[in-house]
Enzyme design. Structure first.
Site, PDB file in Angstrom:
ATOM      1  CG  ASP A 112       6.647  11.531  29.269  1.00  0.00           C
ATOM      2  OD1 ASP A 112       7.944  11.627  28.663  1.00  0.00           O
ATOM      3  OD2 ASP A 112       5.613  12.063  28.677  1.00  0.00           O
ATOM      4  CG  ASP A 147       5.421   5.740  31.287  1.00  0.00           C
ATOM      5  OD1 ASP A 147       5.035   5.637  29.904  1.00  0.00           O
ATOM      6  OD2 ASP A 147       6.640   6.157  31.495  1.00  0.00           O
ATOM      7  CE  LYS A 182      12.192   0.196  -0.448  1.00  0.00           C
ATOM      8  NZ  LYS A 182      12.703  -0.719   0.487  1.00  0.00           N
TER       9      LYS A 182
END
Ligand code: IVH
Length: 707
Positions: free
Chosen positions: A49, A53, A134
């Site tokens: 990560d 980044d 939804k």
């Protein structure tokens, strides 16, 4: 491929030449897109990560340091540029629509029946639907050209949204470049949302910093996306699900809804894993229950399930009614309920003089939103439920709908309570308020109205508020509060006054800039905003007039059909003089029936409305709208269908012709341009011959419209 430790990447940004920057930036974009696919699609990241980044930081840094890159990439983005005061507008190549709602198994069954009937699809023949959650976020349209993300826009009014490209570029789940084979141009549509955990963490942060908390994840997502400074959006974890599309140029990735969603996934876009293809009503209902059961543990808010016809050819045949597709519907979850006290009943006067009762409640949280007002509909509703001030009431809230009072808790009623007496005078002007008789039923109308017309200050101010509001003239700096103030001082009492304000102020002794809450800068801003609205689109202009029953959709239809206010007014006036043809012309427009036509006629028949209109037109120039599809071979033509149709039903034929900009009429006259005749055509065929109208068969119709 360059790696994060590539020497070029450690060169300070200010030492890069524009060409080096461009090369590095392109390579980075590709690299990041690849990692996004590894991470999101395959769940198998190949770098840490922290490394990811740092790639992103370098990428954003390049954009900020070389604004030309941004321009080259998309003339519409503005990372690195000074944030403007407002988002610029983006016109959607294909409008963004909304969905009709259903609330029960029976409603869903009716939806399926309607689809079958429209398509003339026998109950024995299978028809597939997709069912998916939804998402309770905000919809966004992402335009990719040659796989590159070029423009991202909010839904806006469905035709035109706000350019949020710079902000969307900070959403990690949305790749800057699509993967694999993609159409030349594709507008991918879906929902931007905030996960529940991220929402809670954000609110905690807000609180620590002494900033207001967001009411729910949807508001938080909307607030985060609509930030003028993309750095703020970048700091807020937004997510995305792709579920629809607009314009597609080049080969369609699939010919089914479910196939399209799979294709989006393969392109590196997140799609919802609960999307399922169903071939029976029972499967559709079962999947709804499954999603409902998982609702609390999904980690993001959903407010129902969406059903869509799977076959895209059938979707095309079904088309749209007004703003919603005929081929889709939403099944909403049941509303959430809470108990509270009714403190008072306010009577508000609307722009048409309707007296609307509003419940003032002891604030209470319903499904995460604090509610202090609820609608009471009308006086019959209050009487029917015997709702009294001081009562303990049960309220419910469903999605965006205004909260309602569903029942009174009878055994908690105070002994001395009295039934609510609905006023028979207007609370704003004291005039009589009456219930007119509905001409159709002979019964009194549900709504009580103030009889004073424009003399009633409440009606006049409400009309002005409507006139200046966001979907009408959209005059910034002229909100409800300002209008109330200007009205009270007699500065603006009619729409035309808005446009003479500046000239009058120049002559006045007491200047606007000396008013409380104003200064030279804000007054100039207001004048500029007014001046910029001296030309508006015709549909906004018509909507702004505040004709009863003429909402935005009808205003658009009228604008498209008539092309100018003068034309609309003339036809309405002719109809008022008992002109059957003029009235028929109005009623032939999609979505306009006798009631809407009647109120259009009444509006223009009123002398003071015509006078105000003429005065307004001295200051404002409405611009004609583009037709639905301006360049089809049948645009503007009047068409009659007769006889048996084989390739489409009569409803479909009508909807299709209207979509292509034609008018469909039920009888042949000399004004008819084209008769589409199937086997068994009778008197209409003869009428056509008599009037010299061109006659074609169904196959020729499909040839001509290129379908
Ligand atoms: S389809 C032409 N699918 O619901 C139909 N909409 O009430 C396009 N929404 O504006 C919409 N999840 O913002 C579709 N899975 C989903 C959805 C979805 C949420 C939103 C969307 C739309 C609104 C309509």
């Amino acid at each position: 491929m360059k790696k994060a430790h590539d020497p070029l990447r450690s060169t300070p940004l200010e030492q890069l030449t524009p060409i080096e920057a461009r090369l590095e930036w392109q390579a980075l974009a590709d690299e990041i897109a690849t990692h996004d696919v590894h991470y999101h699609r395959d769940d198998a990241p190949v770098i840490s990560d922290a490394d990811y980044d740092s790639l992103r930081r370098r990428f954003e840094g390049l954009l900020a340091a070389f604004p030309d890159l941004q321009k080259e990439h998309s003339s519409l983005t503005r990372v690195g540029a000074k944030p403007s005061e407002k988002f610029s507008k983006v016109k959607h190549a294909v409008p963004m629509l909304s969905l009709a709602n259903t609330f029960s198994d029976e409603d869903v069954s009716d939806f399926v029946d309607r689809v079958r009937r429209f398509l003339d699809w026998p109950s024995t023949r299978e028809i597939a639907f997709t069912a998916e959650p939804k998402i309770d976020g905000l919809s966004c349209s992402l335009r990719f050209e040659k796989s590159q993300l070029m423009v991202a826009a909010t839904r806006g009014d469905g035709e035109e949204g706000e350019d949020v490209t710079a902000n969307v570029r900070t959403i990690h789940q949305i790749p800057a470049k699509l993967h694999g084979h993609t159409p030349d141009v594709i507008e991918v549509r879906g929902e931007i949302y905030m996960a529940t955990a991220d929402f809670l963490a954000l609110n905690e942060r807000q609180e620590k910093e002494g900033k207001p908390a967001f009411a729910n994840p949807r508001n938080a997502a909307a607030g985060s996306l609509r930030q003028l400074d993309p750095a703020i959006t970048a700091a807020r974890p937004l997510k995305f699900f792709a579920y629809a599309w607009g314009l597609v140029e080049g080969a369609m990735p699939s010919d089914t809804q479910s196939g399209m969603v799979k294709a989006f996934h393969a392109m590196g876009l997140p799609t919802n894993p609960l999307t399922k293809r169903c071939v029976t009503l029972q499967e559709m209902i079962d999947h709804y229950r499954r999603i409902e059961d998982q609702r609390a543990s999904l980690g993001y808010d959903i407010d129902g399930v969406v059903y869509k016809v799977d076959d895209l050819a059938l979707q095309a045949r079904l088309g749209f009614i007004s703003r919603s597709p005929r081929w889709a519907t939403a099944r909403k979850f049941p509303a959430e309920k809470a108990t509270t006290t009714l403190l008072d009943i306010d009577i508000q006067v609307g722009r048409t003089g309707a007296l609307t009762p509003v419940a003032k409640l002891q604030p209470v949280s319903v499904g995460g939103v604090v509610v202090s007002n609820a609608t009471l509909h009308n006086e019959d509703e209050i009487a029917r439920k015997d709702i009294r001030i001081g009562d303990t009431v049960i309220i419910q809230r469903a999605g965006d709908v205004i909260p309602q009072i569903v029942a009174v808790v009878a055994d908690k009623r105070k002994q001395n309570s009295k039934p609510f007496a609905f006023p028979d005078h207007c609370p704003a002007c004291g005039s009589h308020a009456v219930r007119e008789t509905d001409p159709k039923t002979g019964e009194p109308e549900a709504v009580r109205r103030c009889t004073a017309g424009l003399i009633c200050p409440a009606q006049a101010t409400e009309r002005l508020k409507h006139f200046a509001s966001r979907n009408a003239f959209d005059i910034e700096g002229l909100g409800d509060k300002q209008i109330e103030g200007f009205f009270a001082d007699g500065l603006i009492t009619r729409p035309r006054d808005i446009f003479t304000l500046e000239a009058r102020d120049a002559r006045a002794l007491k200047k606007l800039k000396d008013r409380e809450g104003y200064g030279a800068v804000s007054v100039k801003k207001l004048f500029d905003a007014i001046a910029s609205r001296k030309s508006v689109t015709l549909n906004r202009f018509i909507f702004a007039l505040g004709i009863r029953h003429v909402g935005e959709t009808t205003a658009k239809q009228l604008a498209r059909h008539f092309g100018s206010v003068d034309h609309l007014r003339d036809v309405a006036l002719k109809a008022a003089e008992d002109g059957a043809a003029a009235r028929a012309e109005l009623e032939a427009i999609d979505g306009i029936g006798p009631i809407v036509a009647g109120s259009i006629v009444d509006f223009f028949n009123e002398a003071h409305n015509r006078e105000e209109l003429a005065a307004l037109l001295e200051h404002v120039t409405p611009e004609a709208m583009e037709a639905v599809q301006t360049s089809t071979p049948v645009t503007g033509k009047t068409i009659v269908f007769t006889g048996a149709l084989v390739r489409m039903t009569r409803d479909e034929a009508k909807a299709m012709a209207e979509r292509l900009g034609a008018k469909v009429s039920g009888s042949v006259s000399k004004k008819t341009d084209l008769l589409v005749a199937g086997p068994g055509a009778g008197s209409k065929l003869e009428d056509a011959k008599k009037h010299g109208v061109e006659v074609i068969d169904e196959d020729e119709w499909f040839n001509r419209v290129g379908a």
